[in-house]
Design a protein around this motif. Sequence first.
Motif, PDB file in Angstrom:
ATOM      1  N   UNK A  89       0.942  -1.127  -0.009  1.00 33.62           N
ATOM      2  CA  UNK A  89       0.009   0.031  -0.067  1.00 33.62           C
ATOM      3  C   UNK A  89       0.736   1.349   0.051  1.00 33.62           C
ATOM      4  N   UNK A  90       2.139   1.185   0.620  1.00 33.92           N
ATOM      5  CA  UNK A  90       2.828   2.365   0.396  1.00 33.92           C
ATOM      6  C   UNK A  90       3.367   2.600  -0.850  1.00 33.92           C
ATOM      7  N   UNK A  91       3.553   1.894  -1.852  1.00 31.40           N
ATOM      8  CA  UNK A  91       3.842   2.170  -3.049  1.00 31.40           C
ATOM      9  C   UNK A  91       2.745   2.784  -3.724  1.00 31.40           C
ATOM     10  N   UNK A  92       1.345   2.270  -3.598  1.00 32.75           N
ATOM     11  CA  UNK A  92       0.124   2.830  -4.160  1.00 32.75           C
ATOM     12  C   UNK A  92       0.051   4.248  -3.481  1.00 32.75           C
ATOM     13  N   UNK A  93       0.276   4.554  -2.406  1.00 35.95           N
ATOM     14  CA  UNK A  93       0.217   5.712  -1.614  1.00 35.95           C
ATOM     15  C   UNK A  93       1.259   6.660  -2.317  1.00 35.95           C
ATOM     16  N   UNK A  94       2.285   6.392  -2.705  1.00 31.82           N
ATOM     17  CA  UNK A  94       3.523   7.148  -3.290  1.00 31.82           C
ATOM     18  C   UNK A  94       3.026   7.700  -4.458  1.00 31.82           C
ATOM     19  N   UNK A  95       2.379   6.664  -5.335  1.00 39.19           N
ATOM     20  CA  UNK A  95       1.989   7.088  -6.759  1.00 39.19           C
ATOM     21  C   UNK A  95       0.887   7.788  -6.731  1.00 39.19           C
TER      22      UNK A  95
END
Lengths: 266, 302
Positions: free
Chosen positions: A138-144
């Motif tokens: 979910x961290x990756x999704x949030x960054x994008x």
Amino acid sequence: MTLMTRELKASFAFVERNFNLTKRYWGWEVAFLVYAVAGALAVSLIGAGQNDTRLLLTLVIGAVFWNYLSVVFSFIAETVSWERWEGTLEYTFMAPVRRYAQMLGSTLYAVIFGFVHTVVVLVVLALFFELDLSQANFGTAAVFMVLGSVSFIGIGIMTAILPLMYVERGAQMTFVLQSVLLLISGVYYSIDVLPGWMQVASNFSPATYVLDGVRAGLIDGVGTADLLRDVWPLALMGIVFIPLGLWAFGRAERYAKRTGKLKRVG
Amino acid sequence: MTGLLQEPKTEPMRAPVPAAPPSRTRRTLPEDGVPALLVEHVTKQFLVGRKRKPVTAVKDISLRIRRGEIYGVLGANGSGKSTFIRLVSTLLTLDTGKVEVFGHDIERDEMAVKRLINRVSVDAAFFKKLSPFENLAYAARLYGMDPKSARQQAIAILARLGISEKRLGRPLEQMSRGMQQKVAIARALLTSPTLLLLDEPTTGLDPRSKLDVQSFIEDLRDGHDATIVLTTHDLAEADRLCDRIAIINDGRIVVEETPEALKVLVAERHGQEPTMESVFMTFTGRSLDDDLDNENDENDEG
């Protein structure tokens, strides 16, 4: 009062005003939420019908994050058309507020509103399809999402020019731009299926990189560090699009004041 | 056209010293110091079509308004009054000329000018679904004010205009046009503008609301450090409120004087009744029937 404090206070005027408007139009907001959920479900059911979990996740992510980006984009793009419709455009433009402060307030609310909207759609879809997101990053999704928001704010500001310059049809023109982005950004399919010239065009859409990154993060659990090829174009677009949007909006405002187009309502 | 009317002069006329007593006690305002509003040779044109000639809405207007003055601008529909107000409001760019508000050039020092001015237009422009309080809080924040103190000020102003506090939490769309216009006036005054631009603030109001607004403007004149530019079609209102009046015809100021001097002018030079109606007819070169015809034509085209 310092200039920065004054401008921040002025920015908050737009956040508070839009929040109050959302409260007053809550029935319509619920209706649009139902519309967004129904649309996302309809698209995602194509994947469910194929008994292909990867396709299902690809479509769910496309539907949900396109919803987020389009809410943010349209909220900003409608900043002018909404005020024109209410007849308050001249009042707002006469106030001692710098345009970047106005846009900051409008975009901040758009991002918060879009985020809440998207979480609701995502939760409904996750429950409906019983999605397994145990491997998701979910961290990756949030960054994008954050990086994509910055770029979309810039494009939204540029699009807000249209109702400023074209009184009758400017607002409708924003939908044309939105649909072009939908077409070339690989929202529901891989951009590999596009003709060559469309694939070239897709490189200039921030949504292409957002969807690549979010899918890699949520489906395959990939970390942001492994997706730098998608991060840097997004960061670059954010850096370029917002100042470019503010500059273009300033030019359009000057044009509207020269030709008397702030006056028109309806 | 009736015999009452004559073609307007291209240069503003100056009247002789009035012989008749004024209709109300006029104040003596200082001539020196920085003018509240200085307008020099301002012209504004609009393009109305690719193959048509540009329309000149304001032609070479110059005027100087003193601090504390109520300055009336009269003219027929389409004469350029609202364009003039929009130019001063920074909502239009100047084609030629210069405008200064308390010494600040409106193009070079736009933000400073915006902090000094506010405007009430003929249409009370609000987010109609929001309440007066919500609209006024928005306005207060735009002008860097604390919404809580703005709320108290708004309550006081609106009470003076005959609107009680209990009505201020409901959506504006539930209020009458007269009440909405009073809220618009409160919104403008919240920011304590030193130059207040009132563009037909009483047009379309019922007699009681009109009287409330006019009395309030008189209070502002007597008790506050505000300079007011007032455009109106109500000649009695202009006579009652204004220290000086300019009449605009086809974008030009054709005469500028005190109401008393204008009445004397039409009586002595043109043999008309010493009334504001005669003044208006003489210097606009139109009858009220002409205006009605024009309005009907515009509606037909629209």
